[in-house]
Design an enzyme around this catalytic site. Structure first.
Site, PDB file in Angstrom:
ATOM      1  N   ASP A  73     -10.396  -8.820 -24.860  1.00 26.95           N
ATOM      2  CA  ASP A  73      -9.644  -9.286 -23.696  1.00 26.95           C
ATOM      3  C   ASP A  73      -9.121  -8.079 -22.912  1.00 26.95           C
ATOM      4  OD1 ASP A  73      -8.309 -10.972 -21.968  1.00 26.95           O
ATOM      5  OD2 ASP A  73      -6.725 -11.514 -23.376  1.00 26.95           O
ATOM      6  N   GLU A 125     -10.765  -5.219 -18.066  1.00 24.55           N
ATOM      7  CA  GLU A 125     -11.241  -5.013 -16.688  1.00 24.55           C
ATOM      8  C   GLU A 125     -11.171  -3.541 -16.205  1.00 24.55           C
ATOM      9  OE1 GLU A 125     -10.481  -8.919 -17.689  1.00 24.55           O
ATOM     10  OE2 GLU A 125      -8.926  -7.408 -17.519  1.00 24.55           O
ATOM     11  N   ASP A 147      -7.531 -16.855 -17.297  1.00 22.96           N
ATOM     12  CA  ASP A 147      -6.249 -17.561 -17.229  1.00 22.96           C
ATOM     13  C   ASP A 147      -6.268 -18.613 -16.117  1.00 22.96           C
ATOM     14  OD1 ASP A 147      -5.565 -15.805 -19.185  1.00 22.96           O
ATOM     15  OD2 ASP A 147      -4.261 -14.567 -17.949  1.00 22.96           O
TER      16      ASP A 147
END
EC number: 3.2.1.177
Length: 918
Positions: free
Chosen positions: A442, A445, A565
């Site tokens: 996770d 990015e 999300d």
């Protein structure tokens, strides 16, 4: 886990408003930025391609100086793929690394191929089997045409601009072209691209509730579907470039504005949507094979504060008789949010190992989260070993400091071979500590709670432990002193033209061999997925399962994806379908959204409807935020009913889903598909984002709006049979919209004609469901006196690293069926049946739908021998609707079911019977 950007809905809405304002602001045209280039030479290269040289026509300083001489390389790499590569003729520029993304390398720059750069231009076009490359010389423009119908697919009619930090190129488009792709973003208007919406590609930790802005992944690829004279033709265009870019789609044109790298275009000929994805994944890498259990249902939550809560969740799913295969931990199991650690108080190792031993014995699995930020902590072994190996991303020679959940962190540099080794060792150490079954990577990015150049504050704790953990507590100052931190052209990052280093790694930071973060930013998650895949394969020797938030072109070869999300809202539910379908086109077929929404808590009605959709996502997981109330599927009685119904069907069709997983791995075919994949000539489905197919024929038509107990569904031409009541069918000659009843606990799922669907009997865990007898559902056009149907089934030892035939532990079966002259026939052709035979799998029942006649089945034969004993034959009439213009009329055909069979899956069979006629 919640992202830093998801803390305020009001902030998200303000981002969206500002994005819309900026999107429609005027921008400079290529004509004012540059006058283009002229082609001064072109000739064939030794590798079968063509090399040309381009000279700038007139320089200017807008967005920087023009690169004077460009090198053009054109090659038909396959019959269906054309590459057009344009770069600086004199020096190497940044490209997606060839070791990460293997592909043919063009000839090196700086070398003159042939006798002279200014040899006469005698070539007018470069033809391949499917595509033709043509060009003009002054100014240089090029076009790509389809050979079969001479349709122009790409046409750079405006000036080419090529500067160090600004590249621009445009193509004209027919206004009736339907475009898909250019992600990752949450597309409020559905899967089909809408003119004048912003399409920015730059990986960001921006909550998926933000519509039409750059999100977690970068996929600069689009599919173009055109209907020419009633026949569909699809092709795709990939710009393989990892730099940030804006793509402006105006309906009749498409313009790329890129802040670095090269133009590396791949044109994929198609001509069907499935052909396109096949050819595309042949280039970018076939999707990863997934273990069987990963197609089961998954449960997660950020906020399972201790092990006993996790144990209760597993027990409650069992008590509620809701299927569950995988239980997850967000970072609750960690010691101080640090990767590769256990909290000794809330997740004591001995108790955790006992729990895992218990669930592993029944076939369940356990997955945990891992964020890339490594806590800066001198007593933390992972940090110590990383510092000793010198594997962090640097800023001016020192590890770049950021903040994520542990507080101050450094980021591993996965472009460094030493990092890959260190990462593999850390995963092995953790697996020795806790026998995990997969990893969830996770925040890659990369997400950073701070911006700029930061230091750890003196005299105060960071984070303090008070307030949200995503508030920056480091001492930071902006970095704007280099053109890499403040490029001349501002992409529409996060939808508000945010600095490219905002809430991420400073773009002037450096990776291995001096690579700038400015160039490599959007491949961080991709490089981490590759390293994680290698590590799990080395450690476990089994088929890896990895879930990654950030993705790039080719990520599907290593990881699954969830859409980040989202919100517990009807709009997020609707958008989830478009995002899922886009990722299938991107070559990432194992995809899904957080069922019932990540935050805030959904309503009971919404969660009912969401599991009716999510049960058919390729990746099916319920996940919720730390700050939201509990939303496991058993929390509401009505949701539990919907879950048992929808997931019950999912677990029955697991053999079908697993076969689709195999097809995806072999051909790239998406598991979940838009309707136009199966019905490309039927234009009415080009923009349909409210229904989807699993494979070519299994259609889900869910309720996506509050308070609805009916759903209007589009039915392409043919016969469709309801999977929950196979006596019900919808038949339309030319395609039609039908209003279907959809009470709260009911989802409409239909199977198309000419299909053979292998099923099993279901269960609460995929391991158990997999041992049950098979049945076949065979569909013919309703009431037809003649028909033909096919299906397939792939079986293997599902945790083997490779998913293929020829290893002695896999079986593949082609099923066939026909009806004609009053006789129903079905047969199979088995490849490598030994594995299936070793498992003792049998086909216990066949259900044949759409038959014309009385429903009586006589003279039943199996493998040429009459069968009478143990066989149970039953029949029911279908009620179906025939679409005759605006009329509806009831008609009858029959479903015949033959049960009590014992036909071995691993052995060819031949079965037939005579139909009784009216």
């Amino acid at each position: 886990m919640a992202s830093s950007s998801s803390s305020s809905l009001a902030f998200s809405l303000s981002l969206l408003l500002l994005a819309l304002i900026l999107c429609f602001s005027p921008t400079q045209s290529s004509k004012t930025i540059g006058k283009g280039y002229r082609l001064v030479s072109i000739e064939e290269s030794p590798d079968g391609g063509f090399i040309g040289y381009l000279q700038v026509k007139q320089k200017n300083k807008i967005y920087g100086s023009d690169i004077t001489t460009l090198r053009l390389f054109v090659k038909h790499e396959t019959d269906s793929r054309l590459r057009v590569h344009i770069t600086d003729a004199k020096k190497q520029r940044w490209e997606v690394p060839y070791n990460l993304f293997p592909r043919e390398q063009p000839p090196a720059v700086g070398k003159v191929i042939g006798k002279s750069r200014k040899s006469p231009i005698t070539v007018q076009e470069i033809s391949g089997s499917e595509l033709i490359f043509s060009f003009t010389t002054d100014p240089f423009t090029f076009a790509v045409k389809r050979r079969s119908n001479h349709e122009t697919l790409f046409n750079t009619s405006s000036s080419l601009v090529f500067k160090d930090q600004y590249l621009e190129i445009s193509t004209s488009l027919p206004k009736d072209a339907s475009l898909y792709g250019l992600g990752e973003n949450s597309q409020a208007n559905g899967i089909k691209l809408v003119p004048n919406e912003p399409y920015t590609l730059y990986t960001e930790d921006v909550s998926a509730i933000n519509l039409n802005t750059d999100l977690y992944g970068s996929h600069p690829m689009y599919m173009d579907l055109r209907n020419v004279g009633g026949k569909a033709y699809a092709h795709a265009v990939l710009l393989l470039n990892s730099n940030g870019m804006d793509v402006f789609y105006r309906g009749d044109s498409l313009t790329y504005k890129v802040i670095g790298g090269v133009f590396d275009f791949y044109f994929i000929a198609g001509p069907s949507p499935l052909n396109v994805v096949d050819q595309y994944t042949q280039l970018i890498g076939r999707p990863a094979p997934m273990p069987y259990w990963s197609l089961g249902f998954h449960q997660c939550r950020w906020g399972y504060h201790n092990l006993s809560v996790v144990e209760d969740v597993v027990d409650n799913y069992k008590k509620a008789k809701i299927p569950l295969d995988v239980i997850w931990n967000d970072d609750d199991h960690m010691d101080g949010h640090k990767d590769f650690t256990l909290n000794p108080k809330t997740y004591p190792r001995a108790k955790l190992l006992a729990f895992l031993d218990k669930i592993h014995k029944i076939g369940m699995k356990y997955i945990v989260i891992n964020d890339p930020g490594i806590g800066v902590n001198a007593t933390y072994g992972t940090y110590q070993r990383a510092m000793a190996a010198d594997i962090f991303i640097k800023y001016e020679g020192k590890p770049f400091l950021a903040q994520v959940w542990p507080g101050p962190v450094y980021f591993p540099d996965f472009l460094n071979p030493k990092t890959v080794s260190w990462w593999g060792d850390e995963i092995k150490r953790f697996h020795d500590l806790v026998p995990i079954d997969g990893l969830w990577i996770d925040m890659n990015e990369v997400s950073n709670f701070c911006s700029g150049l930061c230091t750890i504050p003196q005299g105060k704790q960071c984070p303090s432990g008070e307030g949200p953990g995503w508030v920056c507590c480091l001492d930071c100052k902006n970095i704007t002193k280099t053109r890499w931190d403040d490029p001349p052209y501002k992409i529409n990052a996060t939808g508000v033209v945010a600095p490219v280093g905002f809430k991420t790694i400073a773009t002037s930071a450096t990776h291995y061999n001096g690579v700038r973060e400015y160039d490599a930013h959007s491949i961080y998650g991709f490089s981490e997925a590759i390293a994680t895949h290698k590590a799990l394969l080395d450690v476990k020797g089994k088929r890896p399962f990895i879930l990654s938030r950030s993705t790039f072109v080719g990520s599907g070869q290593y990881a699954a994806h969830w859409t980040g999300d989202n919100q517990g809202t009807w709009q997020s539910l609707q958008v989830s379908i478009s995002t899922m379908l886009n990722f299938g086109i991107f070559g990432v077929p194992m995809v899904g959204s957080d069922i019932c929404g990540f935050y805030p808590q959904p309503t009971e009605e919404l969660c009912n409807r969401w599991i009716e959709v999510g049960a058919f996502y390729p990746f099916s997981r319920d996940h919720a935020n730390y700050y939201s109330p509990r939303q496991e599927l058993y929390q509401w009685n009505t949701v539990a009913d919907s879950a048992r119904n929808a997931l019950g069907m999912r677990y029955k069709i697991l053999p079908f889903l697993y076969t689709l997983n195999y097809e995806a791995h072999i051909t790239g075919a998406p598991i979940a598909r838009p309707l136009f994949f199966s019905f490309p000539d039927y234009k009415e489905c080009y923009g349909n984002s409210r229904q989807f197919l699993l494979g070519s024929s299994f259609m889900i038509s869910p309720v996506l709006e509050k308070g609805k107990t009916e759903v209007e569904a589009l039915f392409p031409p043919g016969s469709w049979y309801h999977m929950f009541d196979m006596t019900q069918a919808v038949v339309s000659k030319n395609g039609k919209r039908v209003t279907l009843s959809a009470p709260l606990n009911f989802v409409n799922v239909h199977l198309y004609q000419n299909t053979i669907l292998p099923m099993q009997q279901g269960g609460l865990i995929s391991k158990d469901a997999r041992t049950t007898p098979f049945s076949l559902v065979i569909t013919f056009p309703a009431g037809a006196s003649e028909g033909y149907a096919t299906g397939k089934l792939y079986l293997d030892e599902d945790e083997l690293p490779e998913m293929k035939l020829g290893n002695g532990q896999s079986t593949y079966v082609d099923f066939y069926a026909s009806v004609g002259n009053g006789t129903v026939k079905m047969w199979s052709q088995v490849k490598e049946g030994k594995y299936a035979l070793s498992k003792g799998w049998v086909i216990e029942r066949v259900s044949v739908l759409g038959l014309k006649g009385t429903g009586q089945a006589t003279d039943i034969q199996i493998n040429g021998r009459p069968v009478t004993e143990k066989i149970v034959v039953s029949s029911k009439e279908h009620a179906y609707v025939i679409g005759l213009e605006d009329e509806e009329e009831e008609n009858k055909s029959v479903m015949v079911e033959v049960a009590g069979l014992e036909m071995l899956v691993g052995k060819d069979f031949n079965m037939s019977w005579k139909m009784g006629m009216h």
